[in-house]
Design a protein around this motif. Structure first.
Motif, mmCIF file in Angstrom:
data_model
loop_
_atom_site.group_PDB
_atom_site.id
_atom_site.type_symbol
_atom_site.label_atom_id
_atom_site.label_comp_id
_atom_site.label_asym_id
_atom_site.label_seq_id
_atom_site.Cartn_x
_atom_site.Cartn_y
_atom_site.Cartn_z
ATOM 1 N N UNK A 19 0.606 -1.361 0.048
ATOM 2 C CA UNK A 19 -0.168 -0.002 -0.030
ATOM 3 C C UNK A 19 0.887 1.241 -0.087
ATOM 4 N N UNK A 20 1.960 1.286 0.792
ATOM 5 C CA UNK A 20 2.899 2.320 0.844
ATOM 6 C C UNK A 20 3.392 2.657 -0.416
ATOM 7 N N UNK A 21 3.938 1.674 -0.979
ATOM 8 C CA UNK A 21 4.535 1.581 -2.298
ATOM 9 C C UNK A 21 3.644 2.433 -3.479
ATOM 10 N N UNK A 22 2.234 1.785 -3.563
ATOM 11 C CA UNK A 22 1.309 2.166 -4.227
ATOM 12 C C UNK A 22 1.086 3.788 -4.062
ATOM 13 N N UNK A 23 1.029 4.151 -2.915
ATOM 14 C CA UNK A 23 0.998 5.508 -2.701
ATOM 15 C C UNK A 23 2.014 6.522 -3.086
ATOM 16 N N UNK A 24 3.221 5.745 -3.141
ATOM 17 C CA UNK A 24 4.442 6.752 -3.388
ATOM 18 C C UNK A 24 4.186 6.551 -4.854
ATOM 19 N N UNK A 25 4.012 5.582 -5.691
ATOM 20 C CA UNK A 25 3.665 5.532 -7.194
ATOM 21 C C UNK A 25 2.371 6.540 -7.491
ATOM 22 N N UNK A 26 1.699 6.747 -6.803
ATOM 23 C CA UNK A 26 0.576 7.682 -7.189
ATOM 24 C C UNK A 26 0.736 8.729 -7.222
ATOM 25 N N UNK A 27 1.574 9.323 -6.157
ATOM 26 C CA UNK A 27 2.144 10.730 -6.086
ATOM 27 C C UNK A 27 3.320 11.096 -6.661
ATOM 28 N N UNK A 28 4.229 10.045 -6.967
ATOM 29 C CA UNK A 28 5.690 10.277 -7.815
ATOM 30 C C UNK A 28 5.622 9.854 -9.555
ATOM 31 N N UNK A 29 4.876 8.855 -9.461
ATOM 32 C CA UNK A 29 4.834 8.375 -10.862
ATOM 33 C C UNK A 29 5.837 7.226 -11.161
ATOM 34 N N UNK A 30 6.534 6.754 -10.057
ATOM 35 C CA UNK A 30 7.496 5.633 -10.181
ATOM 36 C C UNK A 30 7.699 5.000 -8.870
ATOM 37 N N UNK A 31 8.138 3.851 -8.766
ATOM 38 C CA UNK A 31 8.616 3.247 -7.554
ATOM 39 C C UNK A 31 9.543 2.403 -7.672
ATOM 40 N N UNK A 32 10.457 2.056 -7.113
ATOM 41 C CA UNK A 32 11.531 1.279 -6.949
ATOM 42 C C UNK A 32 11.432 0.060 -6.013
ATOM 43 N N UNK A 33 11.518 -1.247 -6.538
ATOM 44 C CA UNK A 33 11.457 -2.383 -5.695
ATOM 45 C C UNK A 33 12.661 -3.054 -5.833
ATOM 46 N N UNK A 34 13.408 -3.066 -4.516
ATOM 47 C CA UNK A 34 14.828 -3.675 -4.419
ATOM 48 C C UNK A 34 14.935 -5.263 -4.613
ATOM 49 N N UNK A 35 15.640 -5.621 -5.702
ATOM 50 C CA UNK A 35 16.009 -7.115 -5.471
ATOM 51 C C UNK A 35 14.807 -7.945 -6.029
#
Length: 306
Positions: A19-35
């Motif tokens: 959920x937190x990563x989705x919210x980051x994507x929603x706000x910023x337009x990208x999200x990095x998932x390590x490894x």
């Protein structure tokens, strides 16, 4: 805009994207998932790339090997790992296609542009390489938005997965992104006004503020960034494997006379014709929309629109 979309679910954990990563994507337009992708898979993709470069394994019929324009103008005809920038259209190569079949890639895409039962298509597949610098910087890709190239919409149901195949830092050519730029419009693109040549179809945003809040995405091997097609970004080149995905349940092709696509369609018509003639066909028979349709391939579900 993503923020206005009520079909996608942003307030619960996904299978891969929290959920937190989705919210980051929603706000910023990208999200990095390590490894996200394991080292063994990266090693397999790297070896396949090297085998294609060396001719040890033949390339599939739709695959295109792209060299830097500086190398091409020197008249060099032999493809090597030291002069190849990019492999595109790997959907017929079973080894590289495995990337698009990785459960964490599929479910990550669904978490961001679909639901568990969505029909997802891979629309564009690439292995990106960083040959030695020829001193011309002609293979840099200037700041751009991927939606500029796509004759299908809406952008909410399109995303890119981009996985580092080696350690990528600011000093050796990492991705640069402008957080939040996906909430703005698709901007006008053209060829950058740089000294010397630039590779075909390396379009960039024509006018943008030098004060843009650019973030450099330093990534380790296997790290994966998912990003919106409206996100402003650019890069030098390092080894990476990437694909753009579309939700076939909601995406549709634009009318062929859409003025927004005029510049890119005219540019690609020349590229398509040249490619088709090399294959022994009349290039004028394949339209820009056809070019995308023949490259699209189901990841999951039954294709019905794109």
């Amino acid at each position: 805009m993503i923020a206005e979309n009520r079909i996608l679910e942003w307030n619960t954990d996904g299978i891969v994207v929290s959920k937190e990563q989705k919210q980051f994507y929603l706000k910023n337009g990208y999200v990095v998932l390590p490894k996200l992708i394991d080292q063994r898979s990266i090693d397999v993709y790297t070896q396949r790339f090297q085998d294609i470069c060396s001719g040890k394994c033949p390339k599939s019929s739709q695959m295109v090997l792209m060299r830097d324009i500086v190398v091409a103008k020197k008249g060099e005809t032999t493809i090597t790992e030291n002069n190849l920038n990019k492999i595109t259209n790997f959907m017929e190569d079973d080894v590289l296609w495995d990337y698009c079949q990785q459960p964490k890639i599929i479910n990550g895409v669904k978490d961001l542009i679909g639901r568990p039962d969505s029909c997802i298509l891979a629309m564009n597949t690439m292995v990106i390489n960083k040959p030695p610098d020829f001193g011309k910087l002609s293979s840099r890709h200037p700041l751009h938005q991927d939606l500029h190239y796509f004759p299908f919409r809406p952008s909410d149901f399109i995303c890119c997965a981009w996985t580092a195949m080696e350690r990528i830092t600011r000093s050796n050519g990492c991705l640069v992104v402008v957080p939040g730029s996906h909430l703005g419009p698709l901007l006008e693109h053209g060829y950058p006004e740089w000294d010397g040549n630039v590779n075909s179809a390396y379009h960039g945003i024509k006018d943008y503020s030098p004060d843009l809040n650019m973030v450099h995405l330093e990534m380790d091997t296997g790290d994966t960034v998912f990003f919106s097609p409206l996100l402003i970004h650019g890069s030098g080149y390092r080894k990476a494997i990437t694909a753009h995905f579309a939700n076939d349940d909601y995406c549709r092709y634009l009318p062929k006379d859409n003025p927004e696509m005029k510049f890119v369609m005219e540019d690609f018509d020349k590229i398509i014709e040249k490619f088709m003639k090399k294959k022994g066909f009349d290039g004028s028979e394949l339209s820009f929309h056809d070019f995308w349709a023949v490259r699209a391939k189901e990841i999951c579900g039954v294709r019905s629109n794109l």
